[in-house]
Design a protein around this motif. Structure first.
Motif, PDB file in Angstrom:
ATOM      1  N   GLY A  96       0.832  -1.183   0.000  1.00  0.00           N
ATOM      2  CA  GLY A  96       0.000   0.000   0.000  1.00  0.00           C
ATOM      3  C   GLY A  96       0.872   1.241   0.000  1.00  0.00           C
ATOM      4  N   PHE A  97       0.505   2.217  -0.799  1.00  0.00           N
ATOM      5  CA  PHE A  97       1.303   3.430  -0.916  1.00  0.00           C
ATOM      6  C   PHE A  97       1.038   4.369   0.263  1.00  0.00           C
ATOM      7  N   THR A  98       2.106   4.919   0.826  1.00  0.00           N
ATOM      8  CA  THR A  98       2.002   5.941   1.862  1.00  0.00           C
ATOM      9  C   THR A  98       3.094   6.982   1.633  1.00  0.00           C
ATOM     10  N   ALA A  99       2.859   8.190   2.148  1.00  0.00           N
ATOM     11  CA  ALA A  99       3.856   9.249   2.031  1.00  0.00           C
ATOM     12  C   ALA A  99       5.123   8.875   2.798  1.00  0.00           C
ATOM     13  N   GLU A 100       4.961   8.213   3.928  1.00  0.00           N
ATOM     14  CA  GLU A 100       6.113   7.807   4.738  1.00  0.00           C
ATOM     15  C   GLU A 100       7.014   6.847   3.966  1.00  0.00           C
ATOM     16  N   ARG A 101       6.423   5.872   3.316  1.00  0.00           N
ATOM     17  CA  ARG A 101       7.218   4.913   2.550  1.00  0.00           C
ATOM     18  C   ARG A 101       7.855   5.563   1.328  1.00  0.00           C
ATOM     19  N   PRO A 110       0.825   3.018  -9.739  1.00  0.00           N
ATOM     20  CA  PRO A 110      -0.109   2.116  -9.037  1.00  0.00           C
ATOM     21  C   PRO A 110      -0.520   0.927  -9.907  1.00  0.00           C
ATOM     22  N   ALA A 111      -0.529  -0.246  -9.291  1.00  0.00           N
ATOM     23  CA  ALA A 111      -1.001  -1.434  -9.999  1.00  0.00           C
ATOM     24  C   ALA A 111      -2.523  -1.524  -9.929  1.00  0.00           C
ATOM     25  N   TRP A 112      -3.114  -1.120  -8.799  1.00  0.00           N
ATOM     26  CA  TRP A 112      -4.564  -1.110  -8.648  1.00  0.00           C
ATOM     27  C   TRP A 112      -4.964  -0.242  -7.462  1.00  0.00           C
ATOM     28  N   ASP A 113      -6.246   0.122  -7.438  1.00  0.00           N
ATOM     29  CA  ASP A 113      -6.810   0.891  -6.332  1.00  0.00           C
ATOM     30  C   ASP A 113      -7.227  -0.066  -5.217  1.00  0.00           C
ATOM     31  N   ASN A 114      -7.046   0.382  -3.959  1.00  0.00           N
ATOM     32  CA  ASN A 114      -7.340  -0.488  -2.828  1.00  0.00           C
ATOM     33  C   ASN A 114      -7.726   0.356  -1.608  1.00  0.00           C
ATOM     34  N   PRO A 115      -8.931   0.950  -1.618  1.00  0.00           N
ATOM     35  CA  PRO A 115      -9.321   1.869  -0.537  1.00  0.00           C
ATOM     36  C   PRO A 115      -9.483   1.165   0.802  1.00  0.00           C
ATOM     37  N   ASP A 116      -9.480   1.979   1.860  1.00  0.00           N
ATOM     38  CA  ASP A 116      -9.732   1.461   3.202  1.00  0.00           C
ATOM     39  C   ASP A 116     -11.194   1.056   3.339  1.00  0.00           C
ATOM     40  N   TYR A 117     -11.439  -0.061   4.020  1.00  0.00           N
ATOM     41  CA  TYR A 117     -12.782  -0.458   4.427  1.00  0.00           C
ATOM     42  C   TYR A 117     -12.838  -0.422   5.949  1.00  0.00           C
ATOM     43  N   TRP A 118     -13.776   0.359   6.469  1.00  0.00           N
ATOM     44  CA  TRP A 118     -14.056   0.355   7.896  1.00  0.00           C
ATOM     45  C   TRP A 118     -15.131  -0.702   8.149  1.00  0.00           C
ATOM     46  N   LEU A 119     -14.827  -1.677   8.977  1.00  0.00           N
ATOM     47  CA  LEU A 119     -15.759  -2.760   9.288  1.00  0.00           C
ATOM     48  C   LEU A 119     -16.269  -2.568  10.715  1.00  0.00           C
ATOM     49  N   SER A 120     -17.583  -2.531  10.876  1.00  0.00           N
ATOM     50  CA  SER A 120     -18.171  -2.290  12.193  1.00  0.00           C
ATOM     51  C   SER A 120     -19.460  -3.098  12.331  1.00  0.00           C
ATOM     52  N   LEU A 121     -19.938  -3.210  13.571  1.00  0.00           N
ATOM     53  CA  LEU A 121     -21.185  -3.923  13.830  1.00  0.00           C
ATOM     54  C   LEU A 121     -22.363  -2.974  13.973  1.00  0.00           C
ATOM     55  N   ARG A 122     -22.087  -1.679  13.956  1.00  0.00           N
ATOM     56  CA  ARG A 122     -23.130  -0.648  13.974  1.00  0.00           C
ATOM     57  C   ARG A 122     -22.592   0.563  13.221  1.00  0.00           C
ATOM     58  N   PRO A 123     -23.468   1.435  12.769  1.00  0.00           N
ATOM     59  CA  PRO A 123     -23.000   2.611  12.016  1.00  0.00           C
ATOM     60  C   PRO A 123     -22.006   3.435  12.839  1.00  0.00           C
ATOM     61  N   ARG A 199      -9.117   6.692   0.054  1.00  0.00           N
ATOM     62  CA  ARG A 199      -8.693   6.110  -1.216  1.00  0.00           C
ATOM     63  C   ARG A 199      -7.207   5.771  -1.131  1.00  0.00           C
ATOM     64  N   ARG A 200      -6.863   4.579  -1.506  1.00  0.00           N
ATOM     65  CA  ARG A 200      -5.466   4.155  -1.489  1.00  0.00           C
ATOM     66  C   ARG A 200      -5.148   3.400  -2.778  1.00  0.00           C
ATOM     67  N   GLN A 201      -3.854   3.290  -3.048  1.00  0.00           N
ATOM     68  CA  GLN A 201      -3.383   2.531  -4.201  1.00  0.00           C
ATOM     69  C   GLN A 201      -2.264   1.607  -3.750  1.00  0.00           C
ATOM     70  N   SER A 202      -2.070   0.548  -4.512  1.00  0.00           N
ATOM     71  CA  SER A 202      -1.033  -0.431  -4.194  1.00  0.00           C
ATOM     72  C   SER A 202      -0.153  -0.671  -5.405  1.00  0.00           C
ATOM     73  N   GLY A 203       1.071  -1.081  -5.125  1.00  0.00           N
ATOM     74  CA  GLY A 203       1.998  -1.371  -6.217  1.00  0.00           C
ATOM     75  C   GLY A 203       3.327  -1.866  -5.671  1.00  0.00           C
ATOM     76  N   PHE A 204       4.412  -1.378  -6.242  1.00  0.00           N
ATOM     77  CA  PHE A 204       5.763  -1.826  -5.909  1.00  0.00           C
ATOM     78  C   PHE A 204       6.546  -0.711  -5.205  1.00  0.00           C
ATOM     79  N   TYR A 205       7.504  -1.118  -4.369  1.00  0.00           N
ATOM     80  CA  TYR A 205       8.519  -0.211  -3.850  1.00  0.00           C
ATOM     81  C   TYR A 205       9.896  -0.760  -4.202  1.00  0.00           C
TER      82      TYR A 205
END
Length: 230
Positions: A96-101, A110-123, A199-205
């Protein structure tokens, strides 16, 4: 009109593939690292196995276009990144791409898009910095949300432990990449609510001192293979 556009895209992909493959020495062996235990991926000896058909075809296209052989190791994420920074590995994938890395390593297209998913049991309100959130330790999600002022961030190195924390109401939400959720839907409670986050993207470093004759053809190969896959 649609036919002409598709034909133009295909011709562009072929042209990019040709220029990229000419830039890397034939049969070159690259030392590659991948995060250990990443859902959707497995190791077969020193070969990386990608379970998702679409991602597998894209990766095989990139590898074929570069005309290289990759010698893989699966290691903890932090160690993979450190070994790339130290020159012990030539590249890391999928990351996953980050400014720190990107500040210490060369980031590919970017090879593909890979956004964050927040998973919860209630809104949940994902802007609420007092939420009890959890993510994989060392992941962009864990590092960035902690840095952004979320005061109750915990984590684990395994996704089953994160799913258990959610099911037992130890965490209000677990944050994972979209690809992780889709590869492990059965892991999460049946009543899980999904909220799309950053929104995030993934690929190579690559190592920051890697010669441009490696980064440039890699980027061309990624772009060409993404066009060809449309």
């Amino acid at each position: 009109m649609q036919f002409r556009f598709a034909r133009r895209s295909f011709v562009l992909a072929l042209a990019l593939c040709s220029s990229a493959s000419l830039s890397v020495a034939s049969d070159r062996v690259l030392r590659a690292g991948t995060p250990e235990g990443l859902p959707g991926y497995a190791m077969n000896g020193n070969q990386l196995v990608i379970l998702d058909p679409g991602k597998r075809r894209l990766f095989e296209c990139i590898e074929r276009t570069l005309n290289v052989r990759l010698d893989w190791q699966a290691l903890p994420t932090k160690r993979v990144l450190q070994m790339v920074a130290d020159g012990q590995l030539d590249l890391a994938f999928p990351m996953g791409f980050t400014a720190e890395r990107a500040a210490v390593l060369l980031q590919s297209a970017p090879a593909w898009d890979n956004p964050d998913y927040w998973l919860s049991l209630r809104p949940v309100n994902i802007q609420d910095r007092s939420l009890r959130i959890a993510a994989r330790l060392g992941s962009p999600q864990q590092v960035e949300y902690l840095a952004d002022g979320y005061t109750r961030v915990t984590g684990s190195y395994t996704y089953p432990h994160l799913a258990k924390a959610l099911a037992m109401d130890v965490s209000d939400a677990v944050i994972v990449p979209q690809s992780v959720y889709e590869d492990q839907k059965a892991l999460w409670p049946a009543q899980t609510i999904v909220t799309v986050g950053r929104r995030r993207q993934s690929g190579f470093y690559l190592n920051s001192s890697a010669p441009q004759h490696l980064l440039n053809p890699l980027n061309l190969a990624i772009e060409a293979c993404r066009v060809a896959a449309r």
